[in-house]
Design an enzyme around this catalytic site. Structure first.
Site, short mmCIF file in Angstrom:
data_model
loop_
_atom_site.label_atom_id
_atom_site.label_comp_id
_atom_site.label_asym_id
_atom_site.label_seq_id
_atom_site.Cartn_x
_atom_site.Cartn_y
_atom_site.Cartn_z
CG LEU A 199 -23.63 41.06 -34.81
CD1 LEU A 199 -24.38 42.43 -34.31
CD2 LEU A 199 -23.26 41.36 -36.42
N GLY A 200 -19.85 38.11 -33.74
CA GLY A 200 -18.53 37.85 -33.33
C GLY A 200 -17.48 38.24 -34.42
CB SER B 186 -4.09 42.01 -48.53
OG SER B 186 -4.19 43.31 -48.79
CB THR C 5 -5.60 48.73 -42.79
OG1 THR C 5 -4.40 47.95 -42.91
CG2 THR C 5 -5.75 49.70 -43.71
CB CYS C 6 -6.67 45.22 -39.02
SG CYS C 6 -6.90 44.33 -40.82
CG ASN C 7 -3.62 42.97 -42.33
OD1 ASN C 7 -3.63 42.35 -41.45
ND2 ASN C 7 -4.39 42.69 -43.54
NE ARG C 8 -0.91 47.12 -46.04
CZ ARG C 8 0.14 46.36 -46.51
NH1 ARG C 8 1.41 46.96 -46.54
NH2 ARG C 8 -0.20 45.04 -46.87
N GLY D 249 -19.07 37.50 -37.94
CA GLY D 249 -20.27 37.92 -38.23
C GLY D 249 -20.36 39.43 -38.56
#
Length: 421
Positions: free
Chosen positions: A190-191, A109, A49-52, A194
């Site tokens: 959609l930054g 998290s 994931t983005c964190n692990r 978003g």
């Protein structure tokens, strides 16, 4: 056999390094299979994931399992094993289940209590089982962890304690409508905010989620990624779309308002833009700006802290339940043997009875068979319960051998296993 988790996570690594050590969705199945071919690896599951990025594994020896998992990851990411090792955290034995339960409930998290990790873990588990890289231990551990996390989400209403402005906005919409069935949401802009809002909204139960961005191709790209209920709309249709949806979340970065709302519009509007995306001409509108949303976030801080503590308090019992199950793994062949032995005796007695009473009709035979099986099951229920409890005591091996002798199962040879085997 040993449980092991090899982790690269936000505790040790900043974002610029985590990005280098991540797997795409397409790479995970292949990586699971390749890792499973390594020496010492009996079972494995990979999540990114983005964190692990983490590998959960069952290995035959700790030192060899740790080496081959590190080597595999180092080669995949084009590092030497020595350089790669300094980034890695390795958890073994009893601590692995505790770590997993914390991760899957969002307690580990970056944003404490965030619910997305449960879905990500479920996806990782499904991929690994499909690739055939999990076995009895990881299957049981992850099913238990997923069930536990779902129970915590329901018990402590985790999703209601929104963790970001986008999540808070979505929660406000859900509070307004109750059920989202048949409701349509528009996400404008959609930054980062978003896009995350669109991702979260895609599985909340809306009948449609419409994406609009000043660059139409970006809306089309994200809609293609999410599919399902998510569709892109041209930005030049903004006014028409907003007037016809049930709710709209604005998250664009603009200097001037994108939309003017008056009392004729019934759409619920959540405006996360700074400056605001929507010019409001009436106090009668269902309109929430970023200050309203931040009030929701701030009011949830104390509730979230209490929720996290309550979930943390339930983890030790869950960990203990798993390790009791793991300790009892070696008793499974004995219990299976007792059931088969008992059913074989019951079957022989039933066949003998039919030979002596050939006049019995089919209904009478079914009734007799049912009751004979019931008697057998009741007789072995107590012994099975006792041997399960004895199997986790220091003298388990002798007790199990004695149990087998009593029931005439001397042919069953069972090794005692504990947490260190």
């Amino acid at each position: 056999m040993y449980l092991m988790c090899v982790s690269l996570n936000y505790h040790q690594l900043p974002l610029d390094l985590r990005e280098k050590f991540s797997f795409t969705k397409e790479e995970v199945p292949k990586a699971d299979k390749l890792l499973n071919d390594e020496k010492s690896i009996l079972e494995n599951l990979l999540i990114s994931t983005c964190n692990r990025t983490e590998v959960y594994a069952v290995v035959d020896q700790i030192h060899t399992g740790r080496y081959y998992i590190r080597r595999f990851l180092a080669e995949w990411f084009h590092y030497t094993i020595d350089d790669f090792t300094k980034f890695v955290t390795v958890t073994t034995k009893d601590a692995v289940a505790e770590h997993l339960f914390k991760v899957i409930t969002g307690l580990d998290s970056l944003i404490k209590g965030e619910p997305q990790i449960l879905g990500q873990m479920k996806d990782a588990f499904q991929i690994a089982t499909k690739e055939g890289t999990t076995g009895a231990i990881l299957n049981h551990l992850f099913r238990q962890a997923i069930t536990f996390s779902k129970r915590m989400h329901t018990k402590y209403r985790v999703s209601e304690l929104a963790q970001s402005s986008g999540q808070a906005g979505l929660h406000q919409i859900k509070m307004q409508f109750g059920s989202l069935e048949g409701k349509t949401l528009a996400v404008v802009g959609l930054g980062q905010i978003g896009k995350h809002t669109a991702y979260n909204a895609s599985n909340m139960g809306f009948s449609k989620v419409l994406l609009l961005n000043r660059t139409d191709s970006k809306a089309e790209q994200i809609a293609t990624e999410l599919q399902g209920v998510v569709e892109a709309r041209p930005f030049n249709q903004l006014a028409t779309v907003v007037h016809n949806v049930d709710a709209a979340i604005f998250a664009a970065t603009v200097k001037q308002p994108l939309f003017k709302a008056d009392e004729q519009i019934s759409t619920m509007i959540v405006d996360l833009g700074v400056p605001r995306n929507v010019a409001v001409n009436s106090t009668k509108l269902k309109y929430y700006d970023v200050d309203h949303v931040h009030m929701i976030l701030n009011s949830n801080d104390e509730k979230r802290r209490l929720m996290i503590q309550k979930i943390a308090n339930e983890i030790p019992q869950e960990v203990n339940d798993f390790y009791i199950w793991e300790k009892q793994l070696h008793i499974v062949p004995v219990i299976r043997g007792l059931r088969e032995h008992s059913l074989r005796i019951e079957g022989e007695a039933y066949d003998s009875l039919l030979r002596k009473l050939p006049e019995l009709d089919s209904h009478e035979r079914k009734v007799i068979s049912k009751h004979m099986k019931s008697i057998v099951n009741q007789m072995i229920k107590g012994p099975i319960k006792e041997i399960k409890e004895l199997s986790v005591t220091p003298g388990a091996t002798a007790d199990i051998d004695f149990f087998c002798k009593i029931f005439g199962m001397d042919n069953l040879k069972v090794e005692n296993q504990n947490n260190d085997k």
